[in-house]
Design a protein around this motif. Structure first.
Motif, PDB file in Angstrom:
ATOM      1  N   THR A   1      -1.915 -20.239 -12.063  1.00 25.99           N
ATOM      2  CA  THR A   1      -2.737 -21.309 -11.947  1.00 25.99           C
ATOM      3  C   THR A   1      -2.030 -22.461 -13.034  1.00 25.99           C
ATOM      4  O   THR A   1      -2.150 -23.565 -12.766  1.00 25.99           O
ATOM      5  N   ASN A   2      -1.645 -21.826 -14.392  1.00 26.13           N
ATOM      6  CA  ASN A   2      -1.274 -22.911 -15.103  1.00 26.13           C
ATOM      7  C   ASN A   2       0.338 -23.256 -14.858  1.00 26.13           C
ATOM      8  O   ASN A   2       0.584 -24.103 -15.569  1.00 26.13           O
ATOM      9  N   THR A   3       0.825 -22.371 -13.885  1.00 25.32           N
ATOM     10  CA  THR A   3       2.288 -22.888 -13.479  1.00 25.32           C
ATOM     11  C   THR A   3       2.001 -24.002 -12.421  1.00 25.32           C
ATOM     12  O   THR A   3       2.132 -23.470 -11.048  1.00 25.32           O
ATOM     13  N   LYS A   4       2.056 -25.029 -12.650  1.00 26.83           N
ATOM     14  CA  LYS A   4       1.825 -26.436 -11.544  1.00 26.83           C
ATOM     15  C   LYS A   4       3.219 -26.604 -11.009  1.00 26.83           C
ATOM     16  O   LYS A   4       3.448 -26.753  -9.804  1.00 26.83           O
ATOM     17  N   SER A   5       4.320 -26.679 -11.838  1.00 23.49           N
ATOM     18  CA  SER A   5       5.684 -26.682 -11.373  1.00 23.49           C
ATOM     19  C   SER A   5       6.616 -25.900 -12.421  1.00 23.49           C
ATOM     20  O   SER A   5       6.141 -25.756 -13.383  1.00 23.49           O
TER      21      SER A   5
END
Length: 223
Positions: A53-57
């Motif tokens: 979830t913390n990896t948006k891009s």
């Protein structure tokens, strides 16, 4: 083998992962063997969900090593992922191949073969590890059984629930909250290790990176 290898990752899986570049597959197994406490399945799923979830891009260079019996093949290139379901995986060596997903359509372009494969992203999400990084984290546990062999270490083993998946297991490793390594074992006995470097996290990636227009004259195969 080139097509099978890259699809079996890429996607076919996340994209998968290295400041853990020093961690090889044997050392991952050694860590697991030394683990005193594995996380529960629920905790493993929650922990992985939080990291994804913390990896948006994410944008990175990658190196990929595939072992099949005594044969080893090395690939390298660049990749970018961005939610929702936007994905670009560009292999530059030893041959050129481009995989692009724009949220709805996934393209696989083999430059040497002058061939493009087109398919729906919705048909691939449960079967393509690389899309883990660009899809909906909440859906991961619907498609995979998730374990965390050492509750103190941020690496996770995913096994597909679908009998039709193209791989048997996927190990996804994080360092400092960043996906750094993926180890993929497929159904034909190949092991693929993907390591990421020059990682950039959570910066907006231009939509044009996920657009693809088939070059004139190439064969287009719809799947």
């Amino acid at each position: 083998m080139k097509n099978t290898t890259i699809r079996a990752l890429a996607f076919n899986a996340i994209t998968a992962i290295t400041a853990v570049a020093a961690i090889s597959t044997p050392s991952l197994m050694a860590v697991a063997a030394q683990s005193m406490t594995a996380a529960s399945q629920d905790d493993a799923a929650k922990n992985l969900n939080r990291l994804l979830t913390n990896t948006k891009s994410m944008s990175a260079s990658f190196s990929q090593t595939t072992k099949a019996g005594k044969k080893t093949t090395n690939f390298s290139g660049v990749m970018s992922v961005q939610r929702q379901n936007q994905f670009r995986w560009e292999t530059k060596q030893p041959a050129e191949q481009l995989i692009v997903a724009n949220g709805s359509t996934l393209w696989v372009y083999d430059k040497d073969l002058q061939q493009v494969t087109k398919q729906s992203v919705s048909n691939q999400v449960g079967d393509t590890p690389a899309l883990l990084l660009s899809g909906n984290p909440a859906q991961i546990s619907q498609n995979f059984n998730i374990s965390q062999p050492n509750a103190a270490k941020n690496y996770y083993v995913l096994t597909p629930k679908s009998a039709n998946a193209n791989f048997k297991s996927l190990t996804l490793s994080f360092n400092g909250g960043r996906p750094v390594m993926m180890v993929l074992n497929d159904n034909i006995g190949q092991e693929t290790v993907i390591r990421f470097s020059n990682i950039t996290m959570n910066k907006r990636i231009a939509a044009s990176q996920f657009d693809f227009k088939p070059p004139a004259g190439v064969d287009i195969i719809n799947q």
